[in-house]
Design a protein around this motif. Structure first.
Motif, PDB file in Angstrom:
ATOM      1  N   LEU A  16     -97.509  49.748 103.893  1.00 23.96           N
ATOM      2  CA  LEU A  16     -96.139  49.247 103.861  1.00 23.96           C
ATOM      3  C   LEU A  16     -95.946  48.118 104.862  1.00 23.96           C
ATOM      4  O   LEU A  16     -95.293  47.122 104.561  1.00 23.96           O
ATOM      5  CB  LEU A  16     -95.142  50.368 104.137  1.00 23.96           C
ATOM      6  CG  LEU A  16     -94.955  51.396 103.030  1.00 23.96           C
ATOM      7  CD1 LEU A  16     -94.013  52.500 103.502  1.00 23.96           C
ATOM      8  CD2 LEU A  16     -94.440  50.749 101.773  1.00 23.96           C
ATOM      9  N   ASP A  17     -96.509  48.269 106.062  1.00 27.66           N
ATOM     10  CA  ASP A  17     -96.407  47.223 107.076  1.00 27.66           C
ATOM     11  C   ASP A  17     -97.057  45.939 106.590  1.00 27.66           C
ATOM     12  O   ASP A  17     -96.508  44.851 106.744  1.00 27.66           O
ATOM     13  CB  ASP A  17     -97.047  47.660 108.393  1.00 27.66           C
ATOM     14  CG  ASP A  17     -96.243  48.706 109.125  1.00 27.66           C
ATOM     15  OD1 ASP A  17     -95.059  48.918 108.776  1.00 27.66           O
ATOM     16  OD2 ASP A  17     -96.790  49.320 110.057  1.00 27.66           O
ATOM     17  N   TRP A  18     -98.265  46.044 105.997  1.00 28.05           N
ATOM     18  CA  TRP A  18     -98.959  44.853 105.521  1.00 28.05           C
ATOM     19  C   TRP A  18     -98.161  44.187 104.411  1.00 28.05           C
ATOM     20  O   TRP A  18     -98.030  42.962 104.370  1.00 28.05           O
ATOM     21  CB  TRP A  18    -100.371  45.184 105.036  1.00 28.05           C
ATOM     22  CG  TRP A  18    -101.271  43.990 105.076  1.00 28.05           C
ATOM     23  CD1 TRP A  18    -102.073  43.614 106.100  1.00 28.05           C
ATOM     24  CD2 TRP A  18    -101.455  43.001 104.038  1.00 28.05           C
ATOM     25  NE1 TRP A  18    -102.746  42.459 105.774  1.00 28.05           N
ATOM     26  CE2 TRP A  18    -102.386  42.063 104.515  1.00 28.05           C
ATOM     27  CE3 TRP A  18    -100.930  42.829 102.768  1.00 28.05           C
ATOM     28  CZ2 TRP A  18    -102.801  40.966 103.776  1.00 28.05           C
ATOM     29  CZ3 TRP A  18    -101.332  41.728 102.020  1.00 28.05           C
ATOM     30  CH2 TRP A  18    -102.251  40.816 102.526  1.00 28.05           C
ATOM     31  N   ALA A  19     -97.586  44.966 103.530  1.00 33.23           N
ATOM     32  CA  ALA A  19     -96.774  44.414 102.445  1.00 33.23           C
ATOM     33  C   ALA A  19     -95.560  43.675 103.008  1.00 33.23           C
ATOM     34  O   ALA A  19     -95.200  42.597 102.531  1.00 33.23           O
ATOM     35  CB  ALA A  19     -96.345  45.511 101.482  1.00 33.23           C
ATOM     36  N   HIS A  20     -94.949  44.224 104.040  1.00 31.93           N
ATOM     37  CA  HIS A  20     -93.801  43.574 104.684  1.00 31.93           C
ATOM     38  C   HIS A  20     -94.240  42.258 105.318  1.00 31.93           C
ATOM     39  O   HIS A  20     -93.573  41.231 105.168  1.00 31.93           O
ATOM     40  CB  HIS A  20     -93.200  44.505 105.747  1.00 31.93           C
ATOM     41  CG  HIS A  20     -92.170  43.833 106.585  1.00 31.93           C
ATOM     42  ND1 HIS A  20     -92.470  43.223 107.787  1.00 31.93           N
ATOM     43  CD2 HIS A  20     -90.843  43.651 106.389  1.00 31.93           C
ATOM     44  CE1 HIS A  20     -91.371  42.702 108.290  1.00 31.93           C
ATOM     45  NE2 HIS A  20     -90.374  42.957 107.470  1.00 31.93           N
ATOM     46  N   ASP A  21     -95.365  42.287 106.023  1.00 35.29           N
ATOM     47  CA  ASP A  21     -95.871  41.095 106.694  1.00 35.29           C
ATOM     48  C   ASP A  21     -96.263  40.028 105.672  1.00 35.29           C
ATOM     49  O   ASP A  21     -95.997  38.837 105.865  1.00 35.29           O
ATOM     50  CB  ASP A  21     -97.068  41.457 107.568  1.00 35.29           C
ATOM     51  CG  ASP A  21     -96.716  42.514 108.614  1.00 35.29           C
ATOM     52  OD1 ASP A  21     -95.513  42.709 108.893  1.00 35.29           O
ATOM     53  OD2 ASP A  21     -97.644  43.146 109.132  1.00 35.29           O
ATOM     54  N   TRP A  22     -96.885  40.444 104.584  1.00 35.24           N
ATOM     55  CA  TRP A  22     -97.264  39.532 103.501  1.00 35.24           C
ATOM     56  C   TRP A  22     -96.006  38.877 102.919  1.00 35.24           C
ATOM     57  O   TRP A  22     -95.989  37.684 102.626  1.00 35.24           O
ATOM     58  CB  TRP A  22     -98.037  40.300 102.431  1.00 35.24           C
ATOM     59  CG  TRP A  22     -98.186  39.558 101.155  1.00 35.24           C
ATOM     60  CD1 TRP A  22     -97.602  39.849  99.968  1.00 35.24           C
ATOM     61  CD2 TRP A  22     -98.974  38.382 100.925  1.00 35.24           C
ATOM     62  NE1 TRP A  22     -97.981  38.936  99.010  1.00 35.24           N
ATOM     63  CE2 TRP A  22     -98.814  38.026  99.575  1.00 35.24           C
ATOM     64  CE3 TRP A  22     -99.791  37.607 101.743  1.00 35.24           C
ATOM     65  CZ2 TRP A  22     -99.441  36.919  99.025  1.00 35.24           C
ATOM     66  CZ3 TRP A  22    -100.418  36.500 101.179  1.00 35.24           C
ATOM     67  CH2 TRP A  22    -100.236  36.174  99.842  1.00 35.24           C
ATOM     68  N   SER A  23     -94.944  39.650 102.779  1.00 40.07           N
ATOM     69  CA  SER A  23     -93.695  39.124 102.260  1.00 40.07           C
ATOM     70  C   SER A  23     -93.131  38.039 103.188  1.00 40.07           C
ATOM     71  O   SER A  23     -92.630  37.014 102.718  1.00 40.07           O
ATOM     72  CB  SER A  23     -92.685  40.255 102.091  1.00 40.07           C
ATOM     73  OG  SER A  23     -91.450  39.759 101.643  1.00 40.07           O
ATOM     74  N   ALA A  24     -93.228  38.261 104.481  1.00 40.67           N
ATOM     75  CA  ALA A  24     -92.771  37.253 105.449  1.00 40.67           C
ATOM     76  C   ALA A  24     -93.591  35.973 105.316  1.00 40.67           C
ATOM     77  O   ALA A  24     -93.051  34.860 105.393  1.00 40.67           O
ATOM     78  CB  ALA A  24     -92.858  37.802 106.875  1.00 40.67           C
ATOM     79  N   LEU A  25     -94.893  36.114 105.107  1.00 40.68           N
ATOM     80  CA  LEU A  25     -95.746  34.936 104.917  1.00 40.68           C
ATOM     81  C   LEU A  25     -95.364  34.194 103.639  1.00 40.68           C
ATOM     82  O   LEU A  25     -95.291  32.966 103.625  1.00 40.68           O
ATOM     83  CB  LEU A  25     -97.220  35.336 104.888  1.00 40.68           C
ATOM     84  CG  LEU A  25     -98.198  34.186 104.602  1.00 40.68           C
ATOM     85  CD1 LEU A  25     -98.098  33.100 105.668  1.00 40.68           C
ATOM     86  CD2 LEU A  25     -99.616  34.719 104.494  1.00 40.68           C
ATOM     87  N   LYS A  26     -95.122  34.935 102.549  1.00 38.02           N
ATOM     88  CA  LYS A  26     -94.719  34.295 101.297  1.00 38.02           C
ATOM     89  C   LYS A  26     -93.415  33.526 101.472  1.00 38.02           C
ATOM     90  O   LYS A  26     -93.282  32.414 100.976  1.00 38.02           O
ATOM     91  CB  LYS A  26     -94.563  35.344 100.194  1.00 38.02           C
ATOM     92  CG  LYS A  26     -95.870  35.773  99.585  1.00 38.02           C
ATOM     93  CD  LYS A  26     -95.671  36.759  98.452  1.00 38.02           C
ATOM     94  CE  LYS A  26     -94.855  36.141  97.355  1.00 38.02           C
ATOM     95  NZ  LYS A  26     -94.689  36.998  96.184  1.00 38.02           N
ATOM     96  N   THR A  27     -92.465  34.106 102.183  1.00 36.14           N
ATOM     97  CA  THR A  27     -91.189  33.430 102.430  1.00 36.14           C
ATOM     98  C   THR A  27     -91.418  32.136 103.194  1.00 36.14           C
ATOM     99  O   THR A  27     -90.869  31.084 102.842  1.00 36.14           O
ATOM    100  CB  THR A  27     -90.240  34.359 103.217  1.00 36.14           C
ATOM    101  OG1 THR A  27     -89.993  35.525 102.431  1.00 36.14           O
ATOM    102  CG2 THR A  27     -88.931  33.673 103.549  1.00 36.14           C
ATOM    103  N   PHE A  28     -92.242  32.193 104.230  1.00 36.99           N
ATOM    104  CA  PHE A  28     -92.570  31.003 105.018  1.00 36.99           C
ATOM    105  C   PHE A  28     -93.224  29.948 104.127  1.00 36.99           C
ATOM    106  O   PHE A  28     -92.843  28.775 104.151  1.00 36.99           O
ATOM    107  CB  PHE A  28     -93.511  31.374 106.176  1.00 36.99           C
ATOM    108  CG  PHE A  28     -93.986  30.183 106.962  1.00 36.99           C
ATOM    109  CD1 PHE A  28     -93.287  29.746 108.076  1.00 36.99           C
ATOM    110  CD2 PHE A  28     -95.150  29.504 106.595  1.00 36.99           C
ATOM    111  CE1 PHE A  28     -93.722  28.648 108.791  1.00 36.99           C
ATOM    112  CE2 PHE A  28     -95.596  28.405 107.317  1.00 36.99           C
ATOM    113  CZ  PHE A  28     -94.875  27.973 108.418  1.00 36.99           C
TER     114      PHE A  28
END
Length: 73
Positions: A16-28
């Motif tokens: 879940l943490d990695w998915a959240h972090d990946w989402s932040a990268l996609k937004t950036f």
């Protein structure tokens, strides 16, 4: 039977943490049109630059495979 129940009912927080972090990268990446996140960059209070630096290190060291490596490519 208990092991099966646990495997289906326990939340894998690391995923879940990695998915959240990946989402932040996609937004950036969508906003900036690239994924070259500076080390000191934060998305809100989240240290995205430090996270992506660690992901690049793990990828370069061959410690990351599968879907995560594909997403970072």
């Amino acid at each position: 039977m208990v092991a099966n129940w646990v495997s289906f009912n326990v939340i894998d927080t690391e995923k879940l943490d990695w998915a959240h972090d990946w989402s932040a990268l996609k937004t950036f990446a969508e906003r900036e049109a690239h994924a070259r996140v500076p080390y000191d960059h934060k998305e809100g209070a989240y240290p995205l630059g430090q996270w992506i630096a660690e992901q690049r290190r793990a990828y370069g060291a061959g410690q990351m495979t599968g879907l995560r490596a594909q997403r970072l490519d």
